[in-house]
Scaffold this motif. Structure first.
Motif, short mmCIF file in Angstrom:
data_model
loop_
_atom_site.label_atom_id
_atom_site.label_comp_id
_atom_site.label_asym_id
_atom_site.label_seq_id
_atom_site.Cartn_x
_atom_site.Cartn_y
_atom_site.Cartn_z
N ASP A 132 0.87 -1.17 0.00
CA ASP A 132 0.00 0.00 0.00
C ASP A 132 0.91 1.23 0.00
N VAL A 133 0.57 2.24 -0.78
CA VAL A 133 1.37 3.47 -0.82
C VAL A 133 0.58 4.57 -0.11
N ILE A 134 1.18 5.10 0.93
CA ILE A 134 0.57 6.17 1.73
C ILE A 134 1.57 7.31 1.80
N HIS A 135 1.17 8.49 1.34
CA HIS A 135 2.06 9.66 1.29
C HIS A 135 3.37 9.35 0.58
N GLY A 136 3.29 8.54 -0.46
CA GLY A 136 4.46 8.23 -1.27
C GLY A 136 5.39 7.18 -0.70
N ILE A 137 5.02 6.57 0.41
CA ILE A 137 5.85 5.56 1.05
C ILE A 137 5.12 4.23 0.99
N ARG A 138 5.86 3.17 0.72
CA ARG A 138 5.27 1.83 0.65
C ARG A 138 5.18 1.21 2.05
N PHE A 139 4.02 0.60 2.32
CA PHE A 139 3.77 -0.10 3.57
C PHE A 139 3.22 -1.48 3.24
N VAL A 140 3.68 -2.50 3.97
CA VAL A 140 3.15 -3.83 3.71
C VAL A 140 1.64 -3.83 3.93
N ARG A 141 0.98 -4.74 3.23
CA ARG A 141 -0.47 -4.86 3.36
C ARG A 141 -0.84 -5.26 4.79
N LEU A 142 -2.03 -4.85 5.21
CA LEU A 142 -2.48 -5.13 6.57
C LEU A 142 -2.59 -6.63 6.84
N ALA A 143 -2.85 -7.43 5.82
CA ALA A 143 -2.90 -8.88 6.03
C ALA A 143 -1.54 -9.41 6.48
N VAL A 144 -0.47 -8.84 5.96
CA VAL A 144 0.88 -9.24 6.36
C VAL A 144 1.14 -8.79 7.80
N VAL A 145 0.72 -7.58 8.14
CA VAL A 145 0.89 -7.09 9.51
C VAL A 145 0.17 -8.02 10.48
N ALA A 146 -1.09 -8.34 10.18
CA ALA A 146 -1.87 -9.19 11.07
C ALA A 146 -1.24 -10.58 11.21
N ALA A 147 -0.83 -11.17 10.10
CA ALA A 147 -0.23 -12.51 10.15
C ALA A 147 1.05 -12.50 10.97
N THR A 148 1.86 -11.46 10.79
CA THR A 148 3.12 -11.36 11.54
C THR A 148 2.85 -11.21 13.02
N LYS A 149 1.91 -10.36 13.38
CA LYS A 149 1.61 -10.12 14.78
C LYS A 149 0.99 -11.36 15.44
N LYS A 150 0.17 -12.09 14.70
CA LYS A 150 -0.38 -13.34 15.24
C LYS A 150 0.74 -14.35 15.46
N MET A 151 1.68 -14.41 14.55
CA MET A 151 2.79 -15.36 14.64
C MET A 151 3.71 -15.03 15.83
N LEU A 152 4.06 -13.75 15.99
CA LEU A 152 4.97 -13.35 17.06
C LEU A 152 4.29 -13.38 18.43
N HIS A 153 3.04 -12.98 18.48
CA HIS A 153 2.19 -13.12 19.67
C HIS A 153 2.76 -12.47 20.94
N ARG A 154 3.48 -11.37 20.77
CA ARG A 154 3.99 -10.63 21.93
C ARG A 154 2.86 -9.74 22.47
N PRO A 155 2.95 -9.27 23.72
CA PRO A 155 1.88 -8.42 24.26
C PRO A 155 1.56 -7.21 23.36
N ARG A 156 2.58 -6.56 22.84
CA ARG A 156 2.36 -5.41 21.95
C ARG A 156 1.63 -5.84 20.67
N ASP A 157 1.96 -7.02 20.16
CA ASP A 157 1.30 -7.52 18.95
C ASP A 157 -0.19 -7.75 19.22
N LEU A 158 -0.51 -8.29 20.37
CA LEU A 158 -1.91 -8.54 20.71
C LEU A 158 -2.68 -7.22 20.82
N GLU A 159 -2.04 -6.20 21.39
CA GLU A 159 -2.67 -4.87 21.44
C GLU A 159 -2.92 -4.34 20.03
N HIS A 160 -1.94 -4.51 19.16
CA HIS A 160 -2.08 -4.02 17.79
C HIS A 160 -3.15 -4.79 17.02
#
Length: 139
Positions: free
Chosen positions: A100-128
């Protein structure tokens, strides 16, 4: 903060002059870009080709803690540049090219963010993950 471009970690990243077509922000950065969080902890940048080579001019890569990739910690650790992001799951080119491009900067898709945070499962990831769900992002 008015936009993602005003965040000091993003300003540090942009000061490196990396070619925008050759990197993507992963981790919590996509949540910051959408204004869903204000403190990402750091900015995780996945770089390829010339962006990776330019980043390496600023330090010596070391092994990343969670995957078989190399990383550079810059600006006191506030910007972390990696040569992959769990490449066993996502090829670097795919992450960058399908971003996804936001203000001219590329950001990974939210599905990747969610999958990564589920995999890592740290307290901060659960909050996110809860923040993402509150914004209608269910992965």
């Amino acid at each position: 903060m008015t936009t993602i471009l005003d965040h000091p970690y993003v300003q540090d990243l942009l000061s490196l002059g990396l070619p925008s077509a050759d990197y993507v922000i992963a981790g919590s950065g996509p949540l910051l870009a959408r204004g869903w969080i204000s403190d990402p902890g750091d900015i995780d940048v996945v770089a390829r080709g010339s962006a990776w080579r330019l980043a390496c001019a600023h330090g010596q890569p070391t092994d990343a803690p969670y995957s078989s990739v190399q990383r550079l910690q810059l600006f006191g650790g506030h910007v972390e540049v990696l040569d992959g992001w769990f490449p066993e799951l996502w090829p670097t080119d795919e992450l960058i090219d399908e971003a996804d491009v936001i203000h001219g900067i590329r950001f990974v898709r939210l599905a990747v963010v969610a999958a990564t945070k589920k995999m890592l499962h740290r307290p901060r990831d659960l909050e996110h993950l809860a923040i993402m769900a509150a914004h209608g992002c269910h992965a």
